[in-house]
Scaffold this motif. Structure first.
Motif, PDB file in Angstrom:
ATOM      1  N   VAL A 180      12.962 -25.014  14.773  1.00  0.00           N
ATOM      2  CA  VAL A 180      13.463 -26.050  13.318  1.00  0.00           C
ATOM      3  C   VAL A 180      11.634 -25.256  13.125  1.00  0.00           C
ATOM      4  O   VAL A 180      11.499 -25.149  11.930  1.00  0.00           O
ATOM      5  CB  VAL A 180      13.862 -26.817  13.130  1.00  0.00           C
ATOM      6  CG1 VAL A 180      13.790 -27.516  11.852  1.00  0.00           C
ATOM      7  CG2 VAL A 180      15.496 -27.114  13.965  1.00  0.00           C
ATOM      8  N   GLU A 181      10.866 -26.042  13.314  1.00  0.00           N
ATOM      9  CA  GLU A 181       9.772 -26.128  12.545  1.00  0.00           C
ATOM     10  C   GLU A 181       8.962 -24.522  12.703  1.00  0.00           C
ATOM     11  O   GLU A 181       8.359 -24.135  11.797  1.00  0.00           O
ATOM     12  CB  GLU A 181       8.633 -27.118  13.632  1.00  0.00           C
ATOM     13  CG  GLU A 181       9.010 -28.190  13.723  1.00  0.00           C
ATOM     14  CD  GLU A 181       9.883 -28.721  14.191  1.00  0.00           C
ATOM     15  OE1 GLU A 181      10.364 -28.264  15.195  1.00  0.00           O
ATOM     16  OE2 GLU A 181      10.168 -30.271  14.473  1.00  0.00           O
ATOM     17  N   ASP A 182       9.314 -24.018  14.267  1.00  0.00           N
ATOM     18  CA  ASP A 182       9.036 -22.471  13.665  1.00  0.00           C
ATOM     19  C   ASP A 182       9.910 -21.340  13.295  1.00  0.00           C
ATOM     20  O   ASP A 182       8.715 -20.698  13.093  1.00  0.00           O
ATOM     21  CB  ASP A 182       9.130 -21.900  15.644  1.00  0.00           C
ATOM     22  CG  ASP A 182       8.241 -23.178  16.478  1.00  0.00           C
ATOM     23  OD1 ASP A 182       6.979 -23.449  15.930  1.00  0.00           O
ATOM     24  OD2 ASP A 182       8.400 -22.915  17.512  1.00  0.00           O
ATOM     25  N   THR A 183      10.346 -21.601  12.781  1.00  0.00           N
ATOM     26  CA  THR A 183      11.322 -20.956  11.630  1.00  0.00           C
ATOM     27  C   THR A 183      11.795 -21.612  10.487  1.00  0.00           C
ATOM     28  O   THR A 183      12.697 -21.054   9.462  1.00  0.00           O
ATOM     29  CB  THR A 183      12.730 -20.412  12.581  1.00  0.00           C
ATOM     30  OG1 THR A 183      13.731 -21.924  12.572  1.00  0.00           O
ATOM     31  CG2 THR A 183      12.707 -19.784  14.084  1.00  0.00           C
ATOM     32  N   ALA A 184      10.587 -22.592   9.845  1.00  0.00           N
ATOM     33  CA  ALA A 184      10.691 -23.158   8.249  1.00  0.00           C
ATOM     34  C   ALA A 184      10.908 -22.067   7.984  1.00  0.00           C
ATOM     35  O   ALA A 184      10.436 -22.405   6.570  1.00  0.00           O
ATOM     36  CB  ALA A 184       9.972 -24.294   8.540  1.00  0.00           C
TER      37      ALA A 184
END
Length: 235
Positions: A57-61
């Motif tokens: 989730v963080e990497d594709t925010a």
């Protein structure tokens, strides 16, 4: 609107551990979009990971302008498999390297053996890239021609085709896999799912609402729910 259809052909072995049966590690003929976002260069993670906690989730925010579907076998073709036996090579993602004086396993004879079934050379899989902003041409320019996948960083070639798509509304049947967490509304019927890690797949399902119909050759259409978002229910 146009979307991109990518045919992925393995070049050599590609190994995921979809399930383990005793000492056999088996690879299913699906590649989750949790892997494809990184392989395509749309997201990147930590170079050194000491927490062993996924950060999808963080990497594709920041990747809000595109949805990448999971890859599935091409209709009419069977995946190629190769099974290998190893008796010395460790199959771990990361190993702790100790100095000779501190190695807790120095005086132990710990065998490492097993069998691994991998996707073999020239296995074709297909996925779709749906843009919410950039044109199909600009999106195509962002995608690499070759990618690395799986535990052994196996190589695969991408052949990209542009497909015409139409947004519609009504009842429709999903006929290409999506991640179970990529759409908040569950299917109404005719559901076919597949258990995968880290995210299960919805292979088929009936829905009502807005959808994207992708025209392919021979009147073959692929239908997705509109406004799919990678791991939508986890954000």
């Amino acid at each position: 609107m146009d979307v991109l259809e990518a045919t992925l052909r393995t070049r050599g072995e590609v190994t995921f551990t979809s399930r383990e049966v005793g000492r056999l590690a088996d690879t299913e003929p699906y590649i989750l979009n949790t892997a494809l976002y990184y392989a395509l260069g749309l997201a990147s993670g930590r170079y050194v990971d000491t927490s062993y906690e996924p950060t999808y989730v963080e990497d594709t925010a920041e990747v809000t302008d595109v949805y990448v579907s999971p890859a599935a076998p091409v209709s009419g073709s069977a995946p190629n498999y190769v099974t290998t036996t190893y008796n010395a090579t460790s199959d771990e993602y990361a190993e702790v390297n100790y100095s000779a004086q501190d190695d807790p396993n120095a005086k132990q004879n710990l065998p490492s053996y097993g069998r691994r079934r991998s996707l073999a050379h020239s296995t074709p899989l297909r996925f779709f890239v749906i843009s919410r902003g950039p044109s199909a041409d600009k999106l195509d320019d962002r995608l690499p021609q070759y990618v690395r996948l799986g535990k052994k960083r196996g190589k695969a070639r991408l052949d990209i085709q542009r497909r015409s798509a139409t947004r519609k509304s009504g009842q429709f049947r999903l006929n290409h896999p999506i991640g179970a967490y990529d759409y908040p509304t569950p299917p109404e019927g005719n559901v076919v799912t597949k258990s995968m890690k880290p995210t299960p797949l919805v292979l088929q399902g009936d829905y009502t609402g807005k959808y994207v119909s992708i025209d392919r050759e021979d009147d073959d259409r692929v239908r997705f729910p509109a406004d799919l978002t990678f791991l939508a229910t986890k954000r």
